[in-house]
Motif scaffolding. Sequence first.
Motif, PDB file in Angstrom:
ATOM      1  N   ASN A 124       1.066   3.969  -3.058  1.00 31.79           N
ATOM      2  CA  ASN A 124       0.694   5.360  -2.765  1.00 31.79           C
ATOM      3  C   ASN A 124       1.823   6.316  -3.109  1.00 31.79           C
ATOM      4  O   ASN A 124       1.600   7.410  -3.633  1.00 31.79           O
ATOM      5  CB  ASN A 124       0.304   5.521  -1.292  1.00 31.79           C
ATOM      6  CG  ASN A 124      -1.046   4.898  -1.016  1.00 31.79           C
ATOM      7  OD1 ASN A 124      -1.796   4.600  -1.956  1.00 31.79           O
ATOM      8  ND2 ASN A 124      -1.356   4.670   0.236  1.00 31.79           N
TER       9      ASN A 124
ATOM     10  N   ARG B 157       0.841  -1.208   0.000  1.00 33.21           N
ATOM     11  CA  ARG B 157       0.000   0.000   0.000  1.00 33.21           C
ATOM     12  C   ARG B 157       0.872   1.252   0.000  1.00 33.21           C
ATOM     13  O   ARG B 157       0.674   2.184  -0.783  1.00 33.21           O
ATOM     14  CB  ARG B 157      -0.893   0.004   1.245  1.00 33.21           C
ATOM     15  CG  ARG B 157      -2.381  -0.030   0.919  1.00 33.21           C
ATOM     16  CD  ARG B 157      -3.233   0.251   2.134  1.00 33.21           C
ATOM     17  NE  ARG B 157      -2.845  -0.482   3.332  1.00 33.21           N
ATOM     18  CZ  ARG B 157      -3.287  -1.702   3.636  1.00 33.21           C
ATOM     19  NH1 ARG B 157      -4.125  -2.325   2.838  1.00 33.21           N
ATOM     20  NH2 ARG B 157      -2.895  -2.299   4.736  1.00 33.21           N
TER      21      ARG B 157
ATOM     22  N   HIS C 261      -6.520  -3.059  -2.786  1.00 38.68           N
ATOM     23  CA  HIS C 261      -6.491  -2.723  -1.355  1.00 38.68           C
ATOM     24  C   HIS C 261      -5.811  -1.383  -1.086  1.00 38.68           C
ATOM     25  O   HIS C 261      -5.503  -1.058   0.058  1.00 38.68           O
ATOM     26  CB  HIS C 261      -5.749  -3.829  -0.597  1.00 38.68           C
ATOM     27  CG  HIS C 261      -4.322  -4.025  -1.057  1.00 38.68           C
ATOM     28  ND1 HIS C 261      -3.999  -4.425  -2.331  1.00 38.68           N
ATOM     29  CD2 HIS C 261      -3.151  -3.855  -0.418  1.00 38.68           C
ATOM     30  CE1 HIS C 261      -2.678  -4.501  -2.441  1.00 38.68           C
ATOM     31  NE2 HIS C 261      -2.148  -4.159  -1.299  1.00 38.68           N
ATOM     32  N   CYS C 262      -5.571  -0.600  -2.143  1.00 35.48           N
ATOM     33  CA  CYS C 262      -4.778   0.623  -1.970  1.00 35.48           C
ATOM     34  C   CYS C 262      -5.617   1.888  -1.852  1.00 35.48           C
ATOM     35  O   CYS C 262      -5.077   2.992  -1.906  1.00 35.48           O
ATOM     36  CB  CYS C 262      -3.770   0.765  -3.104  1.00 35.48           C
ATOM     37  SG  CYS C 262      -2.492  -0.482  -3.023  1.00 35.48           S
TER      38      CYS C 262
END
Length: 283
Positions: free
Chosen positions: A235, A231, A257-258
């Motif tokens: 990002n 993550r 899931h980010c």
Amino acid sequence: MTNLTTEDIDAVCNLVEELCGICWDESKAYLIESRLASIVEQVGCENYRDFARKVRAELVPGLKEQVLDAVTTNETLWFRDGSPFEALQHKVIPELIDEKANTIFPKRMRIWSAACSTGQEPYSIAMTIADLLPDFDQWDIQILGTDISPAVVEQAKSGIYGELEIGRGMDALRLKRHFVKNGNKWQVNERIRSRCSFQPKNLHEPFTGFGPFDVVFCRNVAIYFSKEDQRTLFNKLADVLTPSGWLFPGSAESLAHCGPQWVAQQHCRSNCYRPNQTVLANA
Ligand SMILES: C[S@@+](CC[C@H](N)C(=O)[O-])C[C@H]1O[C@@H](n2cnc3c(N)ncnc32)[C@H](O)[C@@H]1O
């Protein structure tokens, strides 16, 4: 070398995670032995706990780099998975050409192959673009290749490959067009090499001074990291992409899931992600 104890395994797993974010656990005991035993012996350590201490202390010049070379899995090939390069050819580059037409740098593209291993990925990107653009030589195109392993970065810089490596994904036409033969090896020609530069880079460090990039390939590396580190990595990549940039993760990697800052797309059967304009507008 004595049999691995639980403490040895923990010491090595913690060291590896600290150095490069790769998650090893007790199931990787065979990797610890096969990849590190000779280095442990070479530096004269009694056990892996002493070894981990020695690596951290950085008292042996080049030891940390040697460990990074040993623990990373550098599997790669030319035009790996095919579809990301088709997406580049049929979708990404044509759109970038249109988008850049009315800007102050109408012929500039910046691309990053993060975790590029021995260079096949960034060179495949350069070859794809060279084959697509009739005026390739008039374009200001730079492809940056980075990797944490100093040994693979050195090979990538040289652009020299043996028959076995060439045999993994390089077709005869491109071989003729983009390489020169040097003894029993092949070297990527100057026209392609001059568009690619390489440097060591740990993806867990800040990306200060990197970007902005129109396209980032970050493939088959996040699978080795924890979900949390994945993550954080994706990002950070959002911050170095242009607002209309493109991110290609590996075929087994998802950014689901980010959070909302990425929009998933599929082109030429390849999954890719773009910055979410709505999130950007409200940032
Ligand atoms: C399996 S290779 C993938 C190469 C290429 N991207 C491809 O898909 O063919 C993974 C690469 O990630 C690199 N790597 C592992 N951890 C890294 C980190 N923390 N920072 C940068 N590169 C890393 C390894 O050295 C290795 O060369």
